[in-house]
Design a protein around this motif. Structure first.
Motif, PDB file in Angstrom:
ATOM      1  N   SER A   1      -1.479  -0.226  -4.318  1.00 36.36           N
ATOM      2  CA  SER A   1      -1.846   0.948  -3.522  1.00 36.36           C
ATOM      3  C   SER A   1      -3.306   1.315  -3.738  1.00 36.36           C
ATOM      4  O   SER A   1      -3.998   1.736  -2.815  1.00 36.36           O
ATOM      5  CB  SER A   1      -0.972   2.148  -3.899  1.00 36.36           C
ATOM      6  OG  SER A   1       0.372   1.886  -3.600  1.00 36.36           O
TER       7      SER A   1
ATOM      8  N   SER B   1       0.765   6.172   3.199  1.00 38.46           N
ATOM      9  CA  SER B   1      -0.653   5.750   3.205  1.00 38.46           C
ATOM     10  C   SER B   1      -1.330   5.991   4.553  1.00 38.46           C
ATOM     11  O   SER B   1      -2.242   5.245   4.924  1.00 38.46           O
ATOM     12  CB  SER B   1      -0.815   4.257   2.877  1.00 38.46           C
ATOM     13  OG  SER B   1      -0.199   3.924   1.689  1.00 38.46           O
TER      14      SER B   1
ATOM     15  N   MET C   1      -5.792   8.136   6.727  1.00 34.88           N
ATOM     16  CA  MET C   1      -7.142   7.876   6.205  1.00 34.88           C
ATOM     17  C   MET C   1      -7.698   6.516   6.617  1.00 34.88           C
ATOM     18  O   MET C   1      -8.729   6.095   6.111  1.00 34.88           O
ATOM     19  CB  MET C   1      -7.190   8.041   4.693  1.00 34.88           C
ATOM     20  CG  MET C   1      -6.159   7.251   3.933  1.00 34.88           C
ATOM     21  SD  MET C   1      -6.586   7.159   2.193  1.00 34.88           S
ATOM     22  CE  MET C   1      -7.780   5.837   2.220  1.00 34.88           C
TER      23      MET C   1
ATOM     24  N   SER D   1       0.830  -1.203   0.000  1.00 37.46           N
ATOM     25  CA  SER D   1       0.000   0.000   0.000  1.00 37.46           C
ATOM     26  C   SER D   1       0.865   1.254   0.000  1.00 37.46           C
ATOM     27  O   SER D   1       0.569   2.231  -0.684  1.00 37.46           O
ATOM     28  CB  SER D   1      -0.910  -0.030   1.232  1.00 37.46           C
ATOM     29  OG  SER D   1      -1.399   1.242   1.487  1.00 37.46           O
TER      30      SER D   1
ATOM     31  N   GLY E   1      -5.823  -0.349  -1.460  1.00 33.74           N
ATOM     32  CA  GLY E   1      -5.918   0.243  -0.131  1.00 33.74           C
ATOM     33  C   GLY E   1      -6.750   1.516  -0.143  1.00 33.74           C
ATOM     34  O   GLY E   1      -7.454   1.823   0.815  1.00 33.74           O
TER      35      GLY E   1
ATOM     36  N   PHE F   1       1.025  11.012   2.368  1.00 33.93           N
ATOM     37  CA  PHE F   1       0.605  10.321   1.154  1.00 33.93           C
ATOM     38  C   PHE F   1       1.446   9.068   0.913  1.00 33.93           C
ATOM     39  O   PHE F   1       0.935   7.983   0.679  1.00 33.93           O
ATOM     40  CB  PHE F   1       0.746  11.296  -0.027  1.00 33.93           C
ATOM     41  CG  PHE F   1       0.274  10.746  -1.340  1.00 33.93           C
ATOM     42  CD1 PHE F   1      -1.056  10.885  -1.715  1.00 33.93           C
ATOM     43  CD2 PHE F   1       1.136  10.101  -2.210  1.00 33.93           C
ATOM     44  CE1 PHE F   1      -1.509  10.388  -2.932  1.00 33.93           C
ATOM     45  CE2 PHE F   1       0.698   9.589  -3.420  1.00 33.93           C
ATOM     46  CZ  PHE F   1      -0.631   9.740  -3.775  1.00 33.93           C
TER      47      PHE F   1
ATOM     48  N   TYR G   1      -5.217   9.280  -8.745  1.00 33.77           N
ATOM     49  CA  TYR G   1      -4.183   8.239  -8.726  1.00 33.77           C
ATOM     50  C   TYR G   1      -4.368   7.315  -9.926  1.00 33.77           C
ATOM     51  O   TYR G   1      -3.422   6.902 -10.583  1.00 33.77           O
ATOM     52  CB  TYR G   1      -4.335   7.456  -7.427  1.00 33.77           C
ATOM     53  CG  TYR G   1      -3.113   6.708  -6.969  1.00 33.77           C
ATOM     54  CD1 TYR G   1      -2.130   7.350  -6.238  1.00 33.77           C
ATOM     55  CD2 TYR G   1      -2.959   5.354  -7.232  1.00 33.77           C
ATOM     56  CE1 TYR G   1      -1.010   6.662  -5.786  1.00 33.77           C
ATOM     57  CE2 TYR G   1      -1.851   4.658  -6.782  1.00 33.77           C
ATOM     58  CZ  TYR G   1      -0.879   5.316  -6.060  1.00 33.77           C
ATOM     59  OH  TYR G   1       0.221   4.646  -5.614  1.00 33.77           O
TER      60      TYR G   1
ATOM     61  N   ALA H   1      -6.546   3.502   6.150  1.00 34.80           N
ATOM     62  CA  ALA H   1      -6.209   2.323   5.348  1.00 34.80           C
ATOM     63  C   ALA H   1      -5.311   1.379   6.155  1.00 34.80           C
ATOM     64  O   ALA H   1      -5.523   0.160   6.186  1.00 34.80           O
ATOM     65  CB  ALA H   1      -5.513   2.743   4.053  1.00 34.80           C
TER      66      ALA H   1
ATOM     67  N   GLY I   1       4.294   3.080  -3.980  1.00 33.06           N
ATOM     68  CA  GLY I   1       3.447   3.246  -5.160  1.00 33.06           C
ATOM     69  C   GLY I   1       3.907   4.455  -5.944  1.00 33.06           C
ATOM     70  O   GLY I   1       5.080   4.844  -5.893  1.00 33.06           O
ATOM     71  N   LEU I   2       2.952   5.076  -6.640  1.00 31.82           N
ATOM     72  CA  LEU I   2       3.286   6.251  -7.436  1.00 31.82           C
ATOM     73  C   LEU I   2       3.850   7.360  -6.563  1.00 31.82           C
ATOM     74  O   LEU I   2       4.630   8.185  -7.017  1.00 31.82           O
ATOM     75  CB  LEU I   2       2.024   6.753  -8.141  1.00 31.82           C
ATOM     76  CG  LEU I   2       1.397   5.786  -9.155  1.00 31.82           C
ATOM     77  CD1 LEU I   2       0.068   6.329  -9.653  1.00 31.82           C
ATOM     78  CD2 LEU I   2       2.350   5.594 -10.334  1.00 31.82           C
ATOM     79  N   GLY I   3       3.447   7.361  -5.292  1.00 34.87           N
ATOM     80  CA  GLY I   3       3.907   8.397  -4.368  1.00 34.87           C
ATOM     81  C   GLY I   3       5.426   8.443  -4.277  1.00 34.87           C
ATOM     82  O   GLY I   3       6.008   9.524  -4.178  1.00 34.87           O
TER      83      GLY I   3
HETATM   84  N1  PFF Z   1       1.141   5.421  -0.458  1.00 36.57           N
HETATM   85  C1  PFF Z   1       0.687   5.346  -1.819  1.00 36.57           C
HETATM   86  C2  PFF Z   1       1.789   5.842  -2.714  1.00 36.57           C
HETATM   87  O1  PFF Z   1       2.811   6.338  -2.214  1.00 36.57           O
HETATM   88  O2  PFF Z   1       1.657   5.732  -3.918  1.00 36.57           O
HETATM   89  C3  PFF Z   1      -0.610   6.104  -2.010  1.00 36.57           C
HETATM   90  C4  PFF Z   1      -1.676   5.724  -1.028  1.00 36.57           C
HETATM   91  C5  PFF Z   1      -2.145   4.414  -0.984  1.00 36.57           C
HETATM   92  C6  PFF Z   1      -2.189   6.639  -0.143  1.00 36.57           C
HETATM   93  C7  PFF Z   1      -3.108   4.019  -0.067  1.00 36.57           C
HETATM   94  C8  PFF Z   1      -3.150   6.283   0.792  1.00 36.57           C
HETATM   95  C9  PFF Z   1      -3.597   4.957   0.816  1.00 36.57           C
HETATM   96  F1  PFF Z   1      -4.496   4.603   1.686  1.00 36.57           F
END
Ligand code: PFF
Length: 465
Positions: free
Chosen positions: A334, A243, A246, A32, A337, A240, A119, A248, A35-37
């Motif tokens: 991601s 994750s 929020m 989770s 989640g 971000f 996203y 998750a 990811g793109l983050g």
């Molecule tokens: N952390 C993920 C990323 O860096 O791409 C984005 C993300 C996934 C944010 C799941 C929040 C979440 F609940």
């Protein structure tokens, strides 16, 4: 993998079973978080905010705010063992406060929907880049060609819309069938493979001739150039990328066996996530300078630098395809989640089947995502507040909603839950526990509030800035 063992201690157990091992939990949370983050967002936001000082603030936020908030989320999740809304309601009452804490879950549902709306659009770009790479478009291409491919692609809303639709379709499919666990197993090879490929690329960027410039950009802080908006962006990025904020991670924590160390697991995830982001920066910035590109280029940064670099390597098309496949997988794990809180909520509160819930929530997210699809073409000129529609959705969610959610989580774990409950979850009341409690009670909530107030200029207006 989930098993249906009851905990030996006779404590509450989750209806959905438990992770079979600590490793399974770490893999799911890493899936989770990574990811793109890390690969797409961190470099471009760092670039837009001038590098050095931003990176330092980001690292500070990860350690002082991100880590304690992640630990709080997991411990709340494990203690409640329900979906985030129900867990917050239950623990709110159990700890002698109120059911109203459940509203935090609602904030998470809304944040997840909005984040996934854009996203998915960017994940759609990665799908397109798999095809482009595989057909050899980047092999030995020069900077102008690669930039040209990017701008003509995002300028074409029909293809961008198609890719967004495809990615949402893939996400709905997995969520509807409830086979996330299968996909999470993919993390087992995906994260190490992504890491390995980035290390290869690091070698290339070291040889690019501008490695020193890239490193200096990332690590030489110029605090004079740092604005409160950049500090907010760094804090938002920390939330971000991990994750958190929020619910998750709270949802994942609900399945965690009693004996697993929350501190150890959080430390491992935060380290892996941060390492991948820093590595992405170290690969990308030297290439930016070597090719005369702009670090503040924006969301297209990674899509213009990496294909260019990969295209110069022997078997470039192969590596480029592999890279975007891995990135799409990272985005996919991601996305699950991000969608989960809304789907769980629709199933439990609106008596939908999992399939119906996934479809309806997915459709809503797809629709909201149109705003981001058009932000790069038809509505590129429509800007207000933070920029395009895409920029505004991103700003509102990463920089406002996630930090607010994180602040509430830290306050709940630090102030509302009693010392016994939290020390039981965190395995004792030693030095690490005391450090966590201090960060969760004081540093995280005060820090978050202070940055938010500074960024909206409120403290300045009151003459306190
Ligand atoms: N952390 C993920 C990323 O860096 O791409 C984005 C993300 C996934 C944010 C799941 C929040 C979440 F609940």
């Amino acid at each position: 993998m989930l098993t249906n063992q009851d905990s030996d201690s006779g404590k509450r157990t989750s209806l959905h079973g438990h992770w079979s091992s600590k490793m399974a939990f770490i893999l799911a949370v890493t899936g989770s978080a990574v990811g793109l983050g890390n690969v797409w967002k961190f470099p471009y936001v760092a670039g837009q905010n001038g590098g050095g000082a931003f990176v330092l603030v980001y690292l500070g936020c990860v350690i002082l705010i991100g880590l304690p908030v992640m630990m709080s989320e997991i411990l709340i999740g494990r203690r409640g063992r329900r979906n985030p809304v129900a867990t917050m309601e239950l623990l709110g009452e159990e700890e002698g406060s109120s059911k109203k804490w459940g509203w935090l879950g609602v904030l998470g549902v809304v944040a997840g929907i909005f984040i996934l709306s854009y996203y998915s659009v960017i994940a759609g770009w990665t799908l397109y880049y798999i095809v482009k790479s595989a057909t050899g478009a980047f092999q030995s291409a020069d900077a102008a060609t690669v930039s040209g491919i990017f701008s003509s692609f995002v300028g074409n809303w029909k293809i961008v819309l198609f890719c967004h639709t495809l990615f949402m379709g893939l996400t709905i499919f997995v969520v509807a069938r409830g086979v996330e666990r299968g996909l999470e197993q993919a993390v087992r090879f995906m994260v190490p493979a992504l890491l390995a490929l980035m290390v290869v690329l690091l070698g290339y960027s070291m040889a690019s001739g501008s490695f020193g410039l890239g490193v200096a950009f990332m690590f030489t802080p110029d605090f004079d150039a740092l604005t409160w908006q950049s500090v907010l962006a760094a804090m938002g990025q920390a939330f971000f990328t991990l994750s958190i904020g929020m619910g998750a991670i709270m949802a994942y924590g609900a399945y965690l066996p009693e004996e697993t160390s929350i501190t150890g697991a959080s430390g491992a995830v935060v380290t892996a996530d941060t390492a991948i982001a820093i590595l992405a920066g170290l690969v990308i910035f030297p290439l930016v300078f070597a090719n005369g590109l702009e670090p503040g280029e924006g969301p297209g940064l990674v899509f213009q630098t990496l294909p260019l670099a990969l295209g110069q390597l022997p078997f470039g098309s192969f590596f480029s395809t592999l890279f975007f496949v891995l990135l799409s997988f990272a985005a996919w794990t991601s996305a699950l989640g991000l969608m989960e809180p809304a789907v769980a909520w629709a199933v439990e509160h609106h008596r939908k089947t999992r399939g119906q819930a996934a479809f309806l929530v997915g459709l809503l997210i797809w629709f909201i995502g149109l705003a981001s699809v058009f932000s790069f073409n038809l509505l590129a000129e429509t800007t207000f507040l933070a920029g395009t529609l895409f920029d505004n959705v991103d700003y509102l969610t990463s920089n406002i909603m996630l930090p607010l959610g994180g602040m509430v989580i830290a306050i709940f774990a630090g102030w509302i839950m009693c010392r016994n409950s939290t020390s039981e979850e965190l395995g004792g009341a030693g030095t690490l526990y005391k450090m966590w409690r201090f960060l969760a009670r004081f540093v995280a909530p005060v820090g978050i509030l202070f940055v938010l107030l500074q960024a909206v200029g409120l403290l300045d207006k009151l003459g306190l800035g």
